[in-house]
Design an enzyme around this catalytic site. Structure first.
Site, PDB file in Angstrom:
ATOM      1  N   TYR A  62       0.849  -1.189   0.000  1.00  0.00           N
ATOM      2  CA  TYR A  62       0.000   0.000   0.000  1.00  0.00           C
ATOM      3  C   TYR A  62       0.888   1.244   0.000  1.00  0.00           C
ATOM      4  O   TYR A  62       1.258   1.781   1.038  1.00  0.00           O
ATOM      5  CB  TYR A  62      -0.920   0.022   1.214  1.00  0.00           C
ATOM      6  N   ALA A 112     -10.939   4.192   5.644  1.00  0.00           N
ATOM      7  CA  ALA A 112     -11.305   5.544   6.063  1.00  0.00           C
ATOM      8  C   ALA A 112     -10.153   6.475   5.742  1.00  0.00           C
ATOM      9  O   ALA A 112      -8.996   6.161   6.026  1.00  0.00           O
ATOM     10  CB  ALA A 112     -11.625   5.586   7.554  1.00  0.00           C
ATOM     11  N   ARG A 113     -10.479   7.625   5.173  1.00  0.00           N
ATOM     12  CA  ARG A 113      -9.458   8.614   4.834  1.00  0.00           C
ATOM     13  C   ARG A 113      -9.419   9.755   5.848  1.00  0.00           C
ATOM     14  O   ARG A 113      -8.530  10.596   5.807  1.00  0.00           O
ATOM     15  CB  ARG A 113      -9.725   9.186   3.432  1.00  0.00           C
TER      16      ARG A 113
END
Length: 328
Positions: free
Chosen positions: A57, A289-290
């Site tokens: 990621y 979630a950002r």
């Protein structure tokens, strides 16, 4: 927050897990470290203990952000990360390119021993609770991979073993030579193929399942309108699930279950997550979630209990509307 055990490991984790793929930035239009750390802190404060990340990621970016965020809070975290997508060697099979690096699928013992040390450094910890093979590597015998993972477990560097993006046959091969505590697989109320493939085997052997893409990359949140335009490197631009026509059908589904959400005083997204957690064999729902607002909303779904009638209605509506989707 409800908690459940990861397989037979003795590790209790929150049913809601924070997924951090988007925090790495790649394929999600960049990253915001400050907002990401705030999201992690908000998750922990809301009762979420399970945090899922991976070296791939953002080529270490997500792990580094998680490491900064959990510093001084490690005892509150059930930390999951992965191995098997590598860019330090060309062994295995080339899988994709990221930021100019060639990423290969490789699960040889040499790479696993190297990767775990790199992850421990980035995460600023001396152990990983759940270590997962990210994608399977046909060039390495599963027995070699599992032996390396069991050695890490005996050394105290990992506490439990998981596999991801694996077939029923591969699960059985892993189990023939070691203990698999969890699988991590794509599952949501649209994409339910796992019910016919891997879940019967995991249920039978008490292997936990972490569902990823629980909200179908936000599509099931009820907030991705047919009119929305995706930009930059956002993977949803080319995803066939996000065609305007498909989004219209998903919107109809969300509208059909909205009365249940309203009755319970929750959002459609929370209702979908809660329903996912009550599907047979689904132990945890990983939700990305950002920012802190998204994290808090997702976490609250872990407190929702639905009746059998509610779940049956949601399942029926999902099959009615999602049978209309064109996903090829």
């Amino acid at each position: 927050m409800q908690t459940r055990e990861i397989g037979n490991s003795g590790i209790q984790a929150s049913v809601i897990g924070l997924g951090t793929w988007a925090m790495g930035g790649w394929m999600w239009g960049g990253t915001d470290e400050k907002a990401s750390i705030e999201a992690i802190h908000a998750s922990l404060d809301s009762g979420v203990s399970l945090i899922d990340t991976a070296p791939a990621y953002g080529l270490g970016v997500s792990e580094e952000i998680v490491g900064k965020a959990i510093k001084g809070k490690r005892d509150k975290v059930v930390l999951a990360t992965k191995c098997g997508l590598v860019w330090h060697t060309n062994k295995g099979n080339h899988f994709f390119d990221e930021n100019g690096k060639l990423v290969h699928r490789y699960l040889g013992a040499d790479a696993i021993e190297y990767e775990v040390e790199q992850s421990l450094k980035r995460l600023q910890t001396d152990y990983i609770d759940l270590y997962i093979t990210h994608w399977q590597d046909p060039t390495t015998p599963i027995s070699e991979t599992m032996q390396a993972l069991e050695s890490l477990k005996q050394a105290g560097k990992i506490r439990a073993i998981g596999i991801s993006n694996a077939s029923k046959k591969e699960l059985a091969q892993y189990q023939a030579v070691g203990t698999v505590d969890a699988v991590q697989e794509k599952y949501n109320l649209i994409e339910r193929q796992l019910e016919q493939t891997l879940l019967p085997a995991t249920i039978a052997s008490n292997v936990s399942c972490l569902s990823y893409s629980s909200l179908a990359m936000g599509l099931l949140s009820g907030r991705v309108s047919p009119e929305r335009v995706f930009t930059g490197d956002d993977q949803r631009i080319s995803d066939p699930m996000f065609t305007v026509k498909n989004r219209q059908w998903v919107q109809k589904f969300c509208q059909s279950i909205a009365p249940i959400a309203q009755q319970k005083g929750i959002t459609v997204a929370q209702l979908v997550i809660a329903a996912t957690l009550q599907q047979p064999g689904i132990t945890y729902a990983l939700c990305g979630a950002r920012n802190s607002e998204q994290a808090i909303e997702n976490a609250a779904a872990g407190n929702v209990q639905l009746s059998q009638e509610d779940v049956a209605f949601i399942n029926a509506k999902s099959r009615e509307f999602f049978g209309q989707l064109e996903l090829a």
